[in-house]
Design a protein around this motif. Structure first.
Motif, short mmCIF file in Angstrom:
data_model
loop_
_atom_site.label_atom_id
_atom_site.label_comp_id
_atom_site.label_asym_id
_atom_site.label_seq_id
_atom_site.Cartn_x
_atom_site.Cartn_y
_atom_site.Cartn_z
N PHE A 17 0.83 -1.20 0.00
CA PHE A 17 0.00 0.00 0.00
C PHE A 17 0.86 1.25 0.00
CE2 PHE A 17 -1.54 3.43 2.72
CZ PHE A 17 -2.69 3.80 2.04
N PHE A 18 1.91 1.28 0.85
CA PHE A 18 2.80 2.43 0.89
C PHE A 18 3.46 2.67 -0.47
CE2 PHE A 18 4.38 3.87 5.32
CZ PHE A 18 3.07 4.15 5.69
N SER A 19 3.83 1.57 -1.12
CA SER A 19 4.47 1.69 -2.42
C SER A 19 3.50 2.28 -3.44
CB SER A 19 4.96 0.32 -2.90
OG SER A 19 5.61 0.43 -4.15
N ALA A 20 2.27 1.80 -3.42
CA ALA A 20 1.26 2.32 -4.34
C ALA A 20 1.01 3.80 -4.09
CB ALA A 20 -0.04 1.53 -4.20
N PHE A 21 0.84 4.15 -2.81
CA PHE A 21 0.56 5.54 -2.49
C PHE A 21 1.76 6.43 -2.80
CE2 PHE A 21 0.53 9.26 0.20
CZ PHE A 21 -0.75 9.76 0.00
N PHE B 229 3.59 12.96 3.73
CA PHE B 229 2.64 12.44 2.76
C PHE B 229 2.20 11.02 3.12
CE2 PHE B 229 4.20 15.95 0.36
CZ PHE B 229 3.27 16.21 -0.63
N TYR B 230 3.18 10.18 3.53
CA TYR B 230 2.90 8.77 3.75
C TYR B 230 1.99 8.50 4.94
CZ TYR B 230 6.20 6.78 0.35
OH TYR B 230 6.84 6.40 -0.80
N ALA B 231 2.29 9.12 6.09
CA ALA B 231 1.57 8.77 7.32
C ALA B 231 0.06 8.96 7.23
CB ALA B 231 2.16 9.54 8.50
N PRO B 232 -0.43 10.14 6.78
CA PRO B 232 -1.89 10.31 6.71
C PRO B 232 -2.57 9.36 5.73
CG PRO B 232 -0.74 12.43 6.54
CD PRO B 232 0.28 11.36 6.37
N ALA B 233 -1.81 8.86 4.75
CA ALA B 233 -2.38 7.97 3.74
C ALA B 233 -2.89 6.68 4.34
CB ALA B 233 -1.34 7.67 2.67
N THR B 234 -2.42 6.34 5.55
CA THR B 234 -2.85 5.11 6.20
C THR B 234 -4.37 5.08 6.38
OG1 THR B 234 -0.73 4.92 7.34
CG2 THR B 234 -2.55 3.66 8.25
N VAL B 235 -5.02 6.23 6.40
CA VAL B 235 -6.48 6.30 6.49
C VAL B 235 -7.11 5.50 5.35
CG1 VAL B 235 -8.47 7.82 6.34
CG2 VAL B 235 -6.48 8.51 7.68
N LEU B 236 -6.54 5.60 4.15
CA LEU B 236 -7.07 4.85 3.01
C LEU B 236 -6.91 3.35 3.22
CD1 LEU B 236 -5.68 7.06 0.09
CD2 LEU B 236 -8.04 6.96 0.92
N PHE B 237 -5.79 2.95 3.80
CA PHE B 237 -5.53 1.53 4.07
C PHE B 237 -6.54 1.01 5.09
CE2 PHE B 237 -3.22 -1.87 6.37
CZ PHE B 237 -2.92 -2.70 5.30
N VAL B 238 -6.81 1.79 6.13
CA VAL B 238 -7.79 1.39 7.14
C VAL B 238 -9.18 1.29 6.53
CG1 VAL B 238 -8.92 2.11 9.28
CG2 VAL B 238 -6.44 2.36 9.04
N MET B 239 -9.54 2.23 5.65
CA MET B 239 -10.84 2.18 4.98
C MET B 239 -10.99 0.89 4.19
SD MET B 239 -11.21 6.10 3.55
CE MET B 239 -12.61 5.64 2.50
N ALA B 240 -9.94 0.52 3.45
CA ALA B 240 -9.99 -0.70 2.64
C ALA B 240 -10.16 -1.93 3.53
CB ALA B 240 -8.73 -0.81 1.80
N ARG B 241 -9.45 -1.98 4.64
CA ARG B 241 -9.55 -3.12 5.55
C ARG B 241 -10.97 -3.22 6.13
NH1 ARG B 241 -4.87 -5.43 8.04
NH2 ARG B 241 -3.41 -5.88 6.35
N ARG B 242 -11.55 -2.10 6.52
CA ARG B 242 -12.88 -2.13 7.12
C ARG B 242 -13.95 -2.53 6.11
NH1 ARG B 242 -12.99 3.10 11.29
NH2 ARG B 242 -11.52 2.18 12.80
#
Length: 489
Positions: free
Chosen positions: A104-108, A440-453
């Motif tokens: 995910f980090f790589s994609a973002f 840039f990277y840290a806030p993007a984790t929100v998208l990862f959490v959304m996908a998991r949920r």
């Protein structure tokens, strides 16, 4: 009258089915690689190099960068053949090798770097026009940002019409934009002054040691070589899978000599101290010194064609990465929406929005173009490092069912060199851009959490927690450093 229905949905009310992927030939894939690599960066090379080093350092820098990027191109070529089931190369390789979160980090990171890189194109266009329209300044005035924003959304509407149409335009523009660069090299060679070239050989006193000179050029070389992975990113559209690797290597070899030549011949036209003070695009200033005012106009026209073509290619690739990541359920599902023309419209919209945000940030930067260029390169380094690391893993441990009895020495050496090169680039980038990247990277984790949920998955591994903690700490340090003035944009 039939009722309107969601894009991609079946008329009988059945489940949504994806639009068939547009198929691209080897020639088109290669021009997409060349079109991605030949953009704003090449027109800025004379000044960027003259600010850091002389002829000797430039030759060493291009040898290092050329070898490293060629190894990376070979890694993409090998993985395209060995792992034909992995689409959107840079992102997919990181996920397969190091897990979902780093994937995910790589994609973002790759997507964000493309969005920031797109901003450099508009800044450079406005800076070019600013030579005759002072209100545009160096591309970082309010008027420049307003006009750039209009262009940004104009291209959104163009690409929204269809991938095939956009790819065809890119192929035409690629040919048109290479011509003025080749003409520049030939004219500079004809006008080259041997004594000026000799005086620029060793660099200047401000450049520091030879190692520091070479290190100072690395982010610039990364920027101009971004796009070497272009065919891999767009692999799901290839007519033949083997064309992905061929297009990667052909595209790289097509432009490497041109990039190095643009840099080296410039040292024979003007003293490097004068080149270092040229406004961007510095290639125009060099040619003006060589042949007169028409040379600067010629380069400026070529730049606008080149940059618009590169912007088109990069916007396509950025949206593609988000789209494929969403299809693999590593991004929220809203990013997987595509039109009947195979355009990932939600991903395209998000790409345009981030570019718009970064464009506004340039208003507060000391040097908008150099800031966006260096940040683009820095954001790309982690995805490149993960991809080359996966290539090394595959080379060392061939998987069952491949018919290979052990590691292949050539593949191991190539992947190891690519990994060492990308690790060195992280060092060369320095702490400043690494910290800004984490913002840039840290806030993007929100998208990862959304996908998991969306998938009903709420548990996270210890490794994922550690990675998030490191990125969050880096982002906090980056914000603090900017706030107190330790680093500046």
């Amino acid at each position: 009258m039939s009722e309107a229905r969601p894009e991609g949905a079946r008329a009988d009310g059945g489940p949504e089915r994806p639009a068939p992927a547009a198929k691209l030939t080897l020639v088109t894939l290669t021009t997409m690689v060349v079109g991605s690599m030949v953009g704003a960066g090449v027109f800025s090379l004379p000044r960027r190099f003259a600010q850091e080093t002389g002829v000797a350092g430039a030759l060493i820098a291009w040898a290092v960068a050329g070898t490293g990027m060629l190894m990376l191109a070979f890694v993409f070529q090998t993985l395209a053949v060995r792992k034909p089931d992995l689409d959107a190369g840079v992102y997919a390789y990181a996920k397969a090798g190091f897990g979902e979160y780093l994937g995910f980090f790589s994609a973002f990171g790759y997507w964000a770097s493309a969005c920031v890189g797109n901003v450099t194109y508009w800044v450079l266009i406005m800076s070019t026009i600013g030579a005759v329209a002072p209100g545009l300044g160096d591309g970082d005035t309010l008027l420049a940002v307003v006009l750039s924003s209009a262009g940004l959304w104009g291209f959104f509407l163009l690409i929204r019409r269809g991938v095939k149409e956009a790819a065809a335009i890119n192929r035409i523009v690629t040919v048109a934009k290479v011509v003025p660069i080749l003409v520049f090299v030939l004219l500079a060679l004809f006008c080259l002054k041997p004594h000026v070239f000799a005086e620029n050989w060793g660099g200047a006193d401000y450049a520091g040691s030879l190692f520091e000179q070479v290190r100072g050029t690395m982010l610039a070389t990364v920027f101009v070589f971004l796009g070497v992975e272009g065919a891999s990113v767009y692999s799901r559209h290839a007519k033949r899978r083997e064309d992905v690797g061929r297009a990667t290597v052909l595209g790289f070899l097509s432009v490497f000599a041109v990039f190095a030549s643009v840099t080296i011949v410039s040292y024979g036209i003007m003293p490097m101290s004068e080149i270092a003070e040229l406004r961007q695009p510095s290639m125009g200033g060099v040619l003006e010194e060589a042949v007169g005012t028409w040379g600067k106009v010629f380069v400026s026209v070529g730049l606008i064609i080149s940059v618009l073509g590169a912007y088109l290619a990069w916007t396509l690739m950025a949206a593609e990465v988000l789209y494929v990541a969403a299809k693999d359920r590593d991004m929220p599902r809203f990013l997987s929406r595509a039109t009947a023309e195979d355009v990932p419209v939600a991903a395209l919209l998000m790409t345009t929005v981030l570019s718009q945000v970064v464009l506004v940030i340039t208003l507060f930067s000391d040097d908008a173009f150099d800031f966006a260029l260096d940040l683009t390169s820095a954001l790309t380094l982690i995805p490149f490092l993960l991809a080359s690391g996966y290539g090394l893993r595959i080379a060392l441990r061939p998987e069952s069912g491949t018919g290979r009895g052990g590691a292949v020495p050539r593949e191991v050496v190539v992947a190891a060199l690519a990994t060492l090169y990308t690790a060195f680039l992280l060092y060369a980038a320095g702490l400043k851009y690494l910290l800004v990247s984490f913002i840039f990277y840290a806030p993007a984790t929100v998208l990862f959490v959304m996908a998991r949920r969306e998938q009903g998955r709420h548990r996270y591994s210890f490794t994922e927690f550690v990675i998030f903690s490191v990125s969050l700490l880096g982002a906090v340090l980056g914000v603090v450093a900017l706030a107190v003035g330790w680093i500046s944009l």
